[in-house]
Design a protein around this motif. Structure first.
Motif, PDB file in Angstrom:
ATOM      1  N   SER A   8     -17.401   9.464   5.123  1.00 12.01           N
ATOM      2  CA  SER A   8     -16.389   8.615   4.506  1.00 12.01           C
ATOM      3  C   SER A   8     -15.005   8.841   5.106  1.00 12.01           C
ATOM      4  N   GLU A   9     -14.690  10.123   5.400  1.00 12.11           N
ATOM      5  CA  GLU A   9     -13.346  10.435   5.893  1.00 12.11           C
ATOM      6  C   GLU A   9     -13.092   9.891   7.294  1.00 12.11           C
ATOM      7  N   ASN A  10     -14.126   9.438   7.997  1.00 13.54           N
ATOM      8  CA  ASN A  10     -13.942   8.854   9.322  1.00 13.54           C
ATOM      9  C   ASN A  10     -13.670   7.349   9.273  1.00 13.54           C
ATOM     10  N   ARG A  11     -13.657   6.786   8.092  1.00 10.96           N
ATOM     11  CA  ARG A  11     -13.323   5.366   7.969  1.00 10.96           C
ATOM     12  C   ARG A  11     -11.833   5.148   8.191  1.00 10.96           C
ATOM     13  N   GLY A  12     -11.484   3.954   8.644  1.00 12.52           N
ATOM     14  CA  GLY A  12     -10.084   3.593   8.738  1.00 12.52           C
ATOM     15  C   GLY A  12      -9.516   3.333   7.353  1.00 12.52           C
ATOM     16  N   HIS A  13      -8.294   3.803   7.090  1.00 12.42           N
ATOM     17  CA  HIS A  13      -7.658   3.624   5.787  1.00 12.42           C
ATOM     18  C   HIS A  13      -6.377   2.824   5.987  1.00 12.42           C
ATOM     19  N   VAL A  14      -6.364   1.631   5.417  1.00 13.90           N
ATOM     20  CA  VAL A  14      -5.235   0.726   5.594  1.00 13.90           C
ATOM     21  C   VAL A  14      -4.683   0.366   4.224  1.00 13.90           C
ATOM     22  N   LYS A  15      -3.391   0.546   4.030  1.00 17.07           N
ATOM     23  CA  LYS A  15      -2.741   0.147   2.773  1.00 17.07           C
ATOM     24  C   LYS A  15      -1.524  -0.686   3.127  1.00 17.07           C
ATOM     25  N   MET A  16      -1.535  -1.931   2.628  1.00 12.24           N
ATOM     26  CA  MET A  16      -0.392  -2.817   2.893  1.00 12.24           C
ATOM     27  C   MET A  16      -0.104  -3.629   1.635  1.00 12.24           C
ATOM     28  N   GLY A  17       0.799  -3.083   0.825  1.00 16.27           N
ATOM     29  CA  GLY A  17       1.199  -3.783  -0.384  1.00 16.27           C
ATOM     30  C   GLY A  17       0.066  -3.910  -1.385  1.00 16.27           C
ATOM     31  N   TRP A  18      -0.396  -5.139  -1.577  1.00 23.79           N
ATOM     32  CA  TRP A  18      -1.389  -5.437  -2.617  1.00 23.79           C
ATOM     33  C   TRP A  18      -2.815  -5.056  -2.227  1.00 23.79           C
TER      34      TRP A  18
END
Length: 232
Positions: A8-18
């Protein structure tokens, strides 16, 4: 058993606002050449969509797009005239074919949690179609539930020689994986499982070729992708 583990920790993590999203495979601005997909499976995005937000109308073509809603309700609208809600325990399959425009909006007051899955089709420029079913594995645990497949016996028809099944496996119980299409990819939505000597936790996945048994180390919801060896 020869296997490819995708923690799981090798997944890309993207957070952009909503939107907060975890990408199993390279997508958008997140790119990792080690994670470009498995067989015809190209995208698994684990999305958390804020209240009163969502994906405005945008186009797709020549892709099989499967949505699994885990929490809340997402409201769908598309250029074929389909409009309505997809709630937790429901699945939507859009075969984009020659082209479709759609939006997916959270019109509720709480976050929506869903998986967005893309499968490369084996037929290009076909007529777009829309399918939707209810299948909540929590209602009938410890068994496989077929979601999509290439034949008429599947609840939803996909344009690829692939089957997708889901299960809620209760702690200590096991299920067999007997592949018909030769490549297995198991994604763990929640909980923790053991496949052969490998432990896979929530958000992680494992790819392998041989038949195997999956045991729940704790209550676990999983998706099993039975994929072709070669993409047509």
């Amino acid at each position: 058993m020869n296997a490819f583990l995708h923690p799981s920790e090798n997944r890309g993590h993207v957070k952009m606002g909503w939107l907060e999203s975890k990408h199993s495979f390279s997508f958008g601005n997140w790119y990792d050449p080690k994670y470009m997909g498995v067989s015809a499976l190209r995208v698994i995005n684990d999305d958390l969509i804020a209240a009163h937000e969502g994906f405005g109308q945008h186009p797709h073509d020549n892709m099989e797009i499967l949505t699994c809603v885990l929490k809340g309700t997402i409201t769908h609208r598309d250029s074929m005239g389909n409009h309505g809600g997809i709630s937790a325990g429901e699945w939507q399959l859009m075969s984009a074919g020659t082209g479709i425009r759609h939006s997916e909006m959270n019109q509720g007051d709480e976050d929506v949690h869903l998986l967005q899955i893309w499968i490369i089709p084996n037929e290009r420029d076909a007529e777009p179609t829309y399918q939707q079913i209810k299948c909540d594995p929590r209602e009938q645990p410890d068994q496989w539930h077929l979601i999509v497949g290439p034949n008429d016996h599947a609840p939803m028809h996909i344009r690829q020689q692939a089957e997708i099944k889901t299960a809620l496996i209760t702690q200590g119980k096991s299920l067999d994986i007997q592949a018909a299409q030769h490549i297995n990819y198991v994604h763990v939505i929640s909980g923790s499982v053991k496949i052969a000597e490998h432990t896979v936790d929530a958000g992680g996945a494992i790819a392998f070729l041989e038949p195997a048994q999956i045991e729940a180390l704790e209550d676990a919801q999983v998706i099993w992708f039975d994929l072709p060896e070669q993409i047509a």
